[in-house]
Design a protein around this motif. Sequence first.
Motif, PDB file in Angstrom:
ATOM      1  N   ALA A  43       7.965 -15.245 -37.842  1.00 26.95           N
ATOM      2  CA  ALA A  43       9.260 -15.000 -38.084  1.00 26.95           C
ATOM      3  C   ALA A  43      10.185 -16.170 -37.628  1.00 26.95           C
ATOM      4  CB  ALA A  43       9.745 -13.703 -38.192  1.00 26.95           C
ATOM      5  N   LYS A  44       9.793 -16.429 -36.345  1.00 24.96           N
ATOM      6  CA  LYS A  44      10.753 -17.244 -35.596  1.00 24.96           C
ATOM      7  C   LYS A  44      10.398 -18.798 -36.101  1.00 24.96           C
ATOM      8  CE  LYS A  44      12.247 -14.524 -32.131  1.00 24.96           C
ATOM      9  NZ  LYS A  44      13.693 -14.455 -31.771  1.00 24.96           N
ATOM     10  N   GLU A  45       9.402 -19.094 -36.777  1.00 28.34           N
ATOM     11  CA  GLU A  45       9.164 -20.269 -37.438  1.00 28.34           C
ATOM     12  C   GLU A  45       9.658 -20.397 -38.669  1.00 28.34           C
ATOM     13  OE1 GLU A  45       7.813 -23.066 -35.866  1.00 28.34           O
ATOM     14  OE2 GLU A  45       7.906 -22.063 -33.999  1.00 28.34           O
ATOM     15  N   HIS A  46      10.593 -19.164 -39.217  1.00 31.33           N
ATOM     16  CA  HIS A  46      11.093 -19.363 -40.362  1.00 31.33           C
ATOM     17  C   HIS A  46      10.175 -19.067 -41.702  1.00 31.33           C
ATOM     18  CE1 HIS A  46      14.660 -20.093 -38.398  1.00 31.33           C
ATOM     19  NE2 HIS A  46      14.077 -21.223 -37.664  1.00 31.33           N
ATOM     20  N   TYR A  47       9.001 -18.403 -41.489  1.00 34.76           N
ATOM     21  CA  TYR A  47       8.098 -17.949 -42.662  1.00 34.76           C
ATOM     22  C   TYR A  47       8.813 -16.950 -43.343  1.00 34.76           C
ATOM     23  CZ  TYR A  47       4.334 -21.210 -41.138  1.00 34.76           C
ATOM     24  OH  TYR A  47       3.511 -22.112 -40.587  1.00 34.76           O
ATOM     25  N   THR A  48       8.721 -16.812 -44.870  1.00 32.91           N
ATOM     26  CA  THR A  48       9.231 -15.897 -45.589  1.00 32.91           C
ATOM     27  C   THR A  48       8.265 -14.498 -45.283  1.00 32.91           C
ATOM     28  OG1 THR A  48       7.658 -16.200 -47.148  1.00 32.91           O
ATOM     29  CG2 THR A  48       9.975 -17.440 -47.266  1.00 32.91           C
ATOM     30  N   VAL A  49       8.929 -13.571 -45.620  1.00 32.93           N
ATOM     31  CA  VAL A  49       8.245 -12.268 -45.441  1.00 32.93           C
ATOM     32  C   VAL A  49       6.746 -12.338 -46.433  1.00 32.93           C
ATOM     33  CG1 VAL A  49       8.193  -9.738 -46.174  1.00 32.93           C
ATOM     34  CG2 VAL A  49      10.232 -10.978 -45.340  1.00 32.93           C
ATOM     35  N   ALA A  50       6.742 -12.941 -47.464  1.00 33.34           N
ATOM     36  CA  ALA A  50       5.474 -13.089 -48.267  1.00 33.34           C
ATOM     37  C   ALA A  50       4.454 -14.066 -47.523  1.00 33.34           C
ATOM     38  CB  ALA A  50       5.653 -13.612 -49.523  1.00 33.34           C
ATOM     39  N   ASP A  51       4.856 -14.995 -46.888  1.00 32.71           N
ATOM     40  CA  ASP A  51       4.267 -15.904 -46.010  1.00 32.71           C
ATOM     41  C   ASP A  51       3.565 -15.352 -44.745  1.00 32.71           C
ATOM     42  OD1 ASP A  51       4.250 -17.999 -48.024  1.00 32.71           O
ATOM     43  OD2 ASP A  51       6.107 -18.923 -47.150  1.00 32.71           O
ATOM     44  N   ILE A  52       4.507 -14.241 -44.128  1.00 29.52           N
ATOM     45  CA  ILE A  52       3.919 -13.497 -42.868  1.00 29.52           C
ATOM     46  C   ILE A  52       2.803 -12.666 -43.233  1.00 29.52           C
ATOM     47  CG2 ILE A  52       4.687 -11.753 -41.403  1.00 29.52           C
ATOM     48  CD1 ILE A  52       7.707 -13.088 -41.332  1.00 29.52           C
ATOM     49  N   LEU A  53       2.846 -12.111 -44.453  1.00 26.21           N
ATOM     50  CA  LEU A  53       1.848 -10.955 -44.700  1.00 26.21           C
ATOM     51  C   LEU A  53       0.620 -11.815 -45.180  1.00 26.21           C
ATOM     52  CD1 LEU A  53       3.545  -8.552 -46.790  1.00 26.21           C
ATOM     53  CD2 LEU A  53       3.151  -8.287 -44.448  1.00 26.21           C
ATOM     54  N   ASP A  54       0.827 -13.069 -45.838  1.00 30.07           N
ATOM     55  CA  ASP A  54      -0.472 -13.997 -46.214  1.00 30.07           C
ATOM     56  C   ASP A  54      -1.168 -14.469 -44.883  1.00 30.07           C
ATOM     57  OD1 ASP A  54      -1.989 -15.201 -48.308  1.00 30.07           O
ATOM     58  OD2 ASP A  54      -1.040 -17.102 -47.056  1.00 30.07           O
ATOM     59  N   ARG A  55      -0.232 -15.053 -43.979  1.00 25.68           N
ATOM     60  CA  ARG A  55      -0.887 -15.668 -42.871  1.00 25.68           C
ATOM     61  C   ARG A  55      -1.766 -14.476 -41.872  1.00 25.68           C
ATOM     62  NH1 ARG A  55       0.293 -20.837 -41.545  1.00 25.68           N
ATOM     63  NH2 ARG A  55       1.120 -22.004 -43.368  1.00 25.68           N
ATOM     64  N   LEU A  56      -0.828 -13.295 -41.715  1.00 25.68           N
ATOM     65  CA  LEU A  56      -1.616 -12.274 -40.840  1.00 25.68           C
ATOM     66  C   LEU A  56      -2.773 -11.793 -41.536  1.00 25.68           C
ATOM     67  CD1 LEU A  56      -1.467 -10.479 -38.703  1.00 25.68           C
ATOM     68  CD2 LEU A  56       0.122  -8.944 -39.712  1.00 25.68           C
ATOM     69  N   ASN A  57      -2.882 -11.676 -42.801  1.00 23.03           N
ATOM     70  CA  ASN A  57      -4.025 -11.305 -43.678  1.00 23.03           C
ATOM     71  C   ASN A  57      -5.315 -12.136 -43.242  1.00 23.03           C
ATOM     72  OD1 ASN A  57      -5.505  -9.865 -45.692  1.00 23.03           O
ATOM     73  ND2 ASN A  57      -5.423 -11.519 -46.837  1.00 23.03           N
TER      74      ASN A  57
END
Length: 815
Positions: A647-661
């Motif tokens: 989030a601090k790197e300005h990823y969107t909510v959808a991208d955050i879930l994708d990267r964490l997955n």
Amino acid sequence: MDTTRVSSTAFDGTPQAPAHARKFVRQVLGEWRLSHLAEDAVLLTSELVTNAVLHAGTGVELTCRLDVDATPAKLEIEVEDHHPARTIPPAGEPPSGDATSGRGLALAGMLADAWGVTYTKRAKRVWVRMEIGDGFEPHEPPGRLGMLPVVPLETLHVGVLVADLDGVVESWNTEAEKLLGWQAEQVVGRSLKDLVAWQGHGPYALSLIDTLALCRWRGEARMRHRDGGLVPVYVSQLRSRGHAGERRSIWMVVPAEHRGVLTPPSAPMRREAGRRIKELLDHDMPFTELLDTIAQIVQVSSGGDAAYVLLSAEGGDRFGVAAGAGTTAGLVGVLATGVFGPERRTPVMTEDLLAGDVELADQLRARSMACAPLLVGGAVIGYLVVTAARPGHFDQELTISLQHIAGQVAVPVQRGRLAEQDRAHRGRLSFLAEAGELLAGVHDEELIAALTAQLVVPKIATWAAVYLTDLTGMTRLAHVWHSDERNNADLRKSLPAIPRSALDQVDWPIGPENVLAFPLLTQGRSYGALVIGRTEPTLPLELADLLADLCRLVSLNLHTAMLYARQATTSRVLQRSLLPMRVAPMPGLESAVVYEPAEEGADVGGDFYDLFTVADHWCFALGDVCGSGPEAAAVTGLARHAVRLLAKEHYTVADILDRLNHALLEEGDEGRFLSLLCGELTPLPQGGALCTIASAGHPPPLRLRPGGEVRAMATPQLLLGIEADARFHVETFELAPEDVLLCVTDGVTERRNGDRLLDDGDGLAALLSGCTGLSAHGVAERVRHAVETFAPEPSQDDVALLVIKASAALRQAVR
């Protein structure tokens, strides 16, 4: 020449007074060689003391008086109480008034040759008189043990002092000055309490003031020399009246080694001992009383300073103190082997223990010793032991007499011992079971120390102290407990708070009790010690073994408590890394968080939350890892830090879930799935905020409108950590002023009570709809309370919930 013998003592008016009186009379008559009168005398004494306790209810003074020159010789027993208003009818007249008053004195008319009552203004004395037959021998035969020890006459000083019954010194002769160094003008007017280190004497432990009130008393004491030291002395006290009729106590004081000047040592009564033992065995009595009486008979008949009954422990190769009499040394458990062993079947006399067994001499605090084995079926079950402080005190004739006594008592002692062992074994198991149940599940060291002290007081000891040793090796006094709680503060002050030496080498403060220390050891490590004080002179082997078992149990619980404390510290450190130290403030938005791990004693689990700022908006996350405990906490740490970093790197909510997955799948920990609710809040000019949110297999958030309408605001998507090709989408809605957004984990929705879940039939939505008008903290507390009270048993899942409420103040905050 006055040949009257007098012996007095005093008791409190308690139910134990008759038993103490019986023991006192038996001992006195044994010393006076009147055992043939003992049974009638003891029975009469018991009745007189019982009447005094029941009907007067005051302290009681008991006096035995023997007049050997009377014709015939006579024995008088007198009981004095301090309630003269209650009269006793003369002999031959029936009692009046209270039908039970004086009924026990009917025995006096049957057993005694005469009896009567004497009244004074402050006391009532009931006495019985028994005439002595031909069995009494007034003169003791000469013998080696009846001779006075050879000591320098230059050291003999017969001090004479006079004190009133309050202990204030009124006169002090020149011999007392030579003995103790004090000039008469330095002590006259002072209290004897300042000059005598008084610790009580004998089993009755009278105070100094009580002793001054006795008609006659003889015994050992320690008096303070002018140079500050303590001088062992022997005191013979008489009570007399002054010119004005006031009572005074006259003390004649000699050095302890010259005690024979005032009263010669008791000559051995070997001819009497056998008969007394036979009479003893004809009566049924408790096992401990039997052993105590045997020890008293051996001590008195031998002329020794102390006598012991030793019994074998389990296995038969160890011998421990079971009873003691005389100047015993506070012996505990097993004696040094020395002459005691299962193979020794003949009596032994040792003229000087220091020449052959220094350790045993130190334990017994004696120089000479004689012992005889207790043989049953050819096996040694114990020993009779008699000791003296000076070497060469006994002769071979004594060993023969001692072995004769041992032969008489061996079988009855073994029979009583087997019955006592069975009873003690049951009591031991019961005590340890009670202790185990009381200590079970206690993870606080201070509470364990407190419970341990209270377990042994007053059942085993007069007072107890528990010392604890921490992981750094520092030992401290953790808890003290006295049978009289008023003494707790003084007891704590008298004991070292932080011992400067090993606990088994501490010089414990000298007091009226014998002080014993037991280490708290387990797995080769010391956790401290249990220190106890007992008024009894010896600690029986069974009690020593019981305390050893208790200390092992306490040590294991301390070990567990320390491991628990270490784990709790680790959990707290882990919590600081897995959960936010504080929730970011949001102008115009009010937030509240509830977090409760399911595992008892844990600070973190599989649920987590976060709320933080990024540029001009806020981000929040609420997640739930499959499982709980430390394993789930490891995934929690990965997920929370990854969400915040992305989030601090300005990823969107959808991208955050994708990267964490993808990150979870790369970890390769099968079965570690994660549900996550992640969103952004962007303030709106008209107030409230725009919420962008996505739910990866997580219970959808609920929005509460001011009118009470509740609606789910996100569609659950696939869990994280299952499929690499999963794609996630977001949903957007407006959080208007006074709207409330409730985000929960399944620990809330799936709270179970039998077959029902809290969210059955939209139960959570119905609960939220009743929260209109509440603050965010009010909503969070109402939901938490509903989860807690939904079922009587505690929740088995972690519980986390996040409440956000918008307010109109946001408009002013962004202008």
